[in-house]
Scaffold this motif. Structure first.
Motif, PDB file in Angstrom:
ATOM      1  N   ALA A 131     -22.600   7.083  50.084  1.00  0.00           N
ATOM      2  CA  ALA A 131     -22.327   5.716  49.633  1.00  0.00           C
ATOM      3  C   ALA A 131     -22.293   5.644  48.107  1.00  0.00           C
ATOM      4  O   ALA A 131     -21.465   4.930  47.520  1.00  0.00           O
ATOM      5  CB  ALA A 131     -23.380   4.767  50.188  1.00  0.00           C
ATOM      6  N   ARG A 132     -23.178   6.406  47.475  1.00  0.00           N
ATOM      7  CA  ARG A 132     -23.200   6.415  46.011  1.00  0.00           C
ATOM      8  C   ARG A 132     -21.902   6.979  45.450  1.00  0.00           C
ATOM      9  O   ARG A 132     -21.349   6.472  44.467  1.00  0.00           O
ATOM     10  CB  ARG A 132     -24.387   7.247  45.514  1.00  0.00           C
ATOM     11  N   LYS A 133     -21.399   8.039  46.061  1.00  0.00           N
ATOM     12  CA  LYS A 133     -20.134   8.618  45.615  1.00  0.00           C
ATOM     13  C   LYS A 133     -19.007   7.586  45.704  1.00  0.00           C
ATOM     14  O   LYS A 133     -18.189   7.462  44.790  1.00  0.00           O
ATOM     15  CB  LYS A 133     -19.780   9.840  46.467  1.00  0.00           C
ATOM     16  N   GLN A 134     -18.976   6.852  46.813  1.00  0.00           N
ATOM     17  CA  GLN A 134     -17.924   5.855  46.976  1.00  0.00           C
ATOM     18  C   GLN A 134     -18.045   4.745  45.935  1.00  0.00           C
ATOM     19  O   GLN A 134     -17.051   4.251  45.399  1.00  0.00           O
ATOM     20  CB  GLN A 134     -17.973   5.269  48.395  1.00  0.00           C
ATOM     21  N   LEU A 135     -19.275   4.350  45.642  1.00  0.00           N
ATOM     22  CA  LEU A 135     -19.493   3.296  44.650  1.00  0.00           C
ATOM     23  C   LEU A 135     -19.046   3.758  43.264  1.00  0.00           C
ATOM     24  O   LEU A 135     -18.383   3.000  42.534  1.00  0.00           O
ATOM     25  CB  LEU A 135     -20.971   2.901  44.625  1.00  0.00           C
ATOM     26  N   LEU A 136     -19.378   4.995  42.907  1.00  0.00           N
ATOM     27  CA  LEU A 136     -18.976   5.506  41.596  1.00  0.00           C
ATOM     28  C   LEU A 136     -17.464   5.619  41.491  1.00  0.00           C
ATOM     29  O   LEU A 136     -16.875   5.323  40.450  1.00  0.00           O
ATOM     30  CB  LEU A 136     -19.633   6.865  41.342  1.00  0.00           C
ATOM     31  N   GLN A 137     -16.836   6.064  42.579  1.00  0.00           N
ATOM     32  CA  GLN A 137     -15.377   6.140  42.561  1.00  0.00           C
ATOM     33  C   GLN A 137     -14.777   4.746  42.429  1.00  0.00           C
ATOM     34  O   GLN A 137     -13.818   4.529  41.690  1.00  0.00           O
ATOM     35  CB  GLN A 137     -14.849   6.813  43.828  1.00  0.00           C
ATOM     36  N   TRP A 138     -15.339   3.768  43.143  1.00  0.00           N
ATOM     37  CA  TRP A 138     -14.831   2.387  43.099  1.00  0.00           C
ATOM     38  C   TRP A 138     -14.911   1.840  41.677  1.00  0.00           C
ATOM     39  O   TRP A 138     -13.982   1.179  41.203  1.00  0.00           O
ATOM     40  CB  TRP A 138     -15.636   1.528  44.070  1.00  0.00           C
ATOM     41  N   ARG A 139     -15.992   2.126  40.995  1.00  0.00           N
ATOM     42  CA  ARG A 139     -16.158   1.631  39.627  1.00  0.00           C
ATOM     43  C   ARG A 139     -15.145   2.248  38.679  1.00  0.00           C
ATOM     44  O   ARG A 139     -14.721   1.615  37.709  1.00  0.00           O
ATOM     45  CB  ARG A 139     -17.577   1.911  39.128  1.00  0.00           C
ATOM     46  N   ALA A 140     -14.771   3.501  38.940  1.00  0.00           N
ATOM     47  CA  ALA A 140     -13.827   4.193  38.065  1.00  0.00           C
ATOM     48  C   ALA A 140     -12.372   3.918  38.434  1.00  0.00           C
ATOM     49  O   ALA A 140     -11.469   4.246  37.672  1.00  0.00           O
ATOM     50  CB  ALA A 140     -14.080   5.699  38.116  1.00  0.00           C
ATOM     51  N   ALA A 141     -12.156   3.310  39.593  1.00  0.00           N
ATOM     52  CA  ALA A 141     -10.800   3.104  40.094  1.00  0.00           C
ATOM     53  C   ALA A 141     -10.265   1.735  39.691  1.00  0.00           C
ATOM     54  O   ALA A 141     -11.005   0.839  39.283  1.00  0.00           O
ATOM     55  CB  ALA A 141     -10.774   3.252  41.612  1.00  0.00           C
ATOM     56  N   PRO A 168     -16.434  10.323  37.642  1.00  0.00           N
ATOM     57  CA  PRO A 168     -17.871  10.289  37.944  1.00  0.00           C
ATOM     58  C   PRO A 168     -18.519  11.676  37.927  1.00  0.00           C
ATOM     59  O   PRO A 168     -19.671  11.824  37.506  1.00  0.00           O
ATOM     60  CB  PRO A 168     -17.931   9.669  39.343  1.00  0.00           C
ATOM     61  N   LEU A 169     -17.778  12.701  38.359  1.00  0.00           N
ATOM     62  CA  LEU A 169     -18.315  14.062  38.330  1.00  0.00           C
ATOM     63  C   LEU A 169     -18.487  14.558  36.900  1.00  0.00           C
ATOM     64  O   LEU A 169     -19.486  15.200  36.568  1.00  0.00           O
ATOM     65  CB  LEU A 169     -17.378  14.998  39.089  1.00  0.00           C
TER      66      LEU A 169
END
Length: 573
Positions: free
Chosen positions: A12-22, A129-130
């Motif tokens: 879920a954290r990965k998805q949230l970080l991607q969402w913020r960067a997208a 994010p990475l």
């Protein structure tokens, strides 16, 4: 997101970080929601059944747990090349990067260079994010892989990425090792390559090999990988070709290595490598990640003969064009040589759509290929594209009827995407032909699009409807739902798994209602976002500068309802 996730919170954290960067990411979210519905329903069905889960279904999923531990081929290729250069290394998965354990942080602190593979990262919103988690004041980051090759032409870079490595890693790694050993002062491109300076990042291109064959490539050392991990792998990944002799309208695979030629290893080289693996490792399966393993035909015949002659005892999985395996003698030859599963890009059951895609294949050839697989016991895994220009409710009905008449074992549904620059469908000629209009945002995995017969506002519901229809009517198995156990699939399990899938798709009314509500809410968000962004879409095809990579393969790849399909009318934006 992948089948190796170990933590719901971390995923879920990965998805949230991607969402913020997208940006403009509602279509991506819609695609994920549609896929998640099948996965969630299957997991709920398994938990509710408990010990009452049918024996064949239970055996399938229990065996699946031991088949997801193989590292990616990119990792093994890199570690093999680094060992050849006598460069010490440590490895970490993307999952471990997000986990940020004390051992990983210590590992990162001791490394002065990070090679980050973007082969399974789809766009900048997944890379950024990475980078923030990997970059330290003392290290250099080298970004490589399929996405790097697509970024190489125009991307200005970011401060966190020191080098963008484009092309053949086998040619680049020695040059990069020399750069590291020079104290990061002496960067020299390979003899066939060059270096380009950008605003933030230098691009290092390998150039292309002189030879058309790939026999010169070092054999990835899977035996050492097993020693690194301290365990045996049931399955290994293999690559024998780069590029593709075909040019389908939706695909950029021919150019993933900054190359334009179709190159391949010889049958002798493949047989030598596989014999080495069977003798030195615990592998029982080899998964070939090639765009097309069954060409050239003479190589396939020579390889099958060599595998039989040497009695190399390994099962193998490959990609194939339907017209190659539409011949029963070819499939029989492959089976005798150990072929276990074949993945086929069927894409559509409508001939006009196949012609629109420039597949150079017929519906009839697709039928014969699937019939041959079923007759001779070769497991078939197919991919389908929903929403490609020209798609309507009628063409989707043709696809459903095709699958009903000749069901494969497994299917993947892919949503049409315009996130890859320079694929043929984005040419000015094809844009005019299909009335195709697209967003060009490089910070989204799924840019918005519309054409004369469908749009990104509605395509997700077509995918959902087709998926539900296939599951409810027991036509074929949803590959994402059963992905972790596909390697060990046996035809004797088919009916039990289809029945389980049917129950998962129909037996949870409250859960289904929740997904209905979520989809309606998301559809409204998506429609508003598309309308808001439409004015900024370039009118000229040449303005399209998307730099996002396609999944090719079992990741795919590799990776990958409730409205009756025949009730959806075709839309015209």
């Amino acid at each position: 997101m992948n089948e190796k996730e170990t933590s719901v919170i971390r995923a879920a954290r990965k998805q949230l970080l991607q969402w913020r960067a997208a940006e403009s990411a509602w279509l991506d979210l819609k695609i994920k929601l549609v896929m998640a519905e099948s996965l969630v329903c299957a997991e709920v069905a398994r938990r509710m059944a408990g010990r009452n889960l049918p024996e064949k279904v239970s055996a399938y999923f229990n065996r699946a747990a031991s088949q997801t531990g193989t590292p990616e081929l990119t990792e093994v290729v890199l570690t093999t090349l680094l060992r050849q250069e006598q460069m010490p290394y440590a490895t970490a998965t993307v999952d471990e990067v997000f986990g940020q354990s004390p051992s990983f942080r210590q590992q990162l602190a001791e490394c002065n260079t990070v090679f980050l593979s973007a082969t399974l990262l789809r766009d900048l919103s997944e890379v950024v994010p990475l980078l923030k988690l990997l970059k330290t004041p003392h290290n250099r980051i080298v970004l490589g892989g399929a996405l790097a090759n697509l970024l190489a032409d125009e991307w200005p870079g970011v401060p966190e990425v020191d080098l963008l490595a484009a092309g053949y890693g086998e040619l680049l790694v020695p040059a990069l090792v020399r750069y590291i050993r020079s104290g990061f002062t002496d960067l020299v491109a390979p003899p066939t390559g060059r270096i380009e300076r950008r605003a933030h990042t230098r691009v290092v291109r390998s150039g292309v090999p002189d030879s058309r064959d790939l026999d010169f490539l070092p054999t990835p050392d899977w035996a050492q990988a097993e020693r690194d991990y301290g365990r045996r792998f049931d399955m290994l990944y293999y690559e024998s070709v780069r590029g593709c002799p075909y040019r389908c309208n939706f695909c950029n695979y021919p150019y993933l290595f900054d190359d334009t030629r179709f190159r391949y290893k010889s049958a002798q080289k493949i047989a030598d490598d596989w014999q080495r693996y069977t003798e030195d490792t615990g592998a029982k399966y080899i998964t070939c990640l090639d765009s097309l393993f069954t060409m050239p035909r003479a190589r396939l015949s020579a390889l099958c003969n060599e595998l039989v002659r040497r009695r190399i005892d390994v099962k193998w999985i490959c990609y194939a064009r339907a017209d190659d395996i539409a011949h029963e003698d070819i499939v029989r030859m492959m089976r005798e040589a150990g072929a276990h599963q074949v993945q086929i890009g069927i894409e559509s059951g409508d001939q006009q759509q196949l012609d629109n895609m420039d597949k150079r294949c017929t519906v009839e050839a697709n039928h014969r290929a699937l019939e041959n697989c079923r007759k001779l016991g070769l497991t078939s895994i197919i991919s389908l594209i929903v929403g490609f220009p020209g798609e309507t409710a009628q063409t989707l009905e043709h696809t459903y009827r095709f699958l009903e008449a000749t069901p494969p074992d497994f299917y993947f549904l892919a949503t049409f995407s315009t996130r890859v620059a320079n694929v043929p469908i984005l040419s000015e000629k094809n844009r005019r032909r299909f009335g195709l209009r697209t967003d060009n945002n490089p910070n989204t995995v799924a840019p918005y699009w519309e054409h004369d017969t469908m749009s990104s506002a509605t395509v997700g519901n077509h995918v959902r409807a087709l998926n539900e229809r296939l599951m409810q009517n027991r036509i074929a198995l949803n590959a994402p739902m059963f992905y972790s156990g596909m390697l060990g699939y046996d035809i004797a399990q088919r009916e039990a798994l289809l029945a389980f899938q049917h129950g998962a798709a129909t037996g949870h009314g409250v859960l289904k209602g929740g997904f209905d509500l979520a989809n309606r809410w998301l559809d409204r968000k998506l429609a508003r976002s598309i309308e808001k962004n439409r004015l900024a879409w370039p009118e000229n095809a040449s303005a399209h500068t998307s730099v996002l990579t396609e999944f090719s393969g079992p990741d795919s790849t590799k990776l990958r309802n409730p409205i009756a399909l025949h009730r959806i009318a075709p839309e015209k934006p």
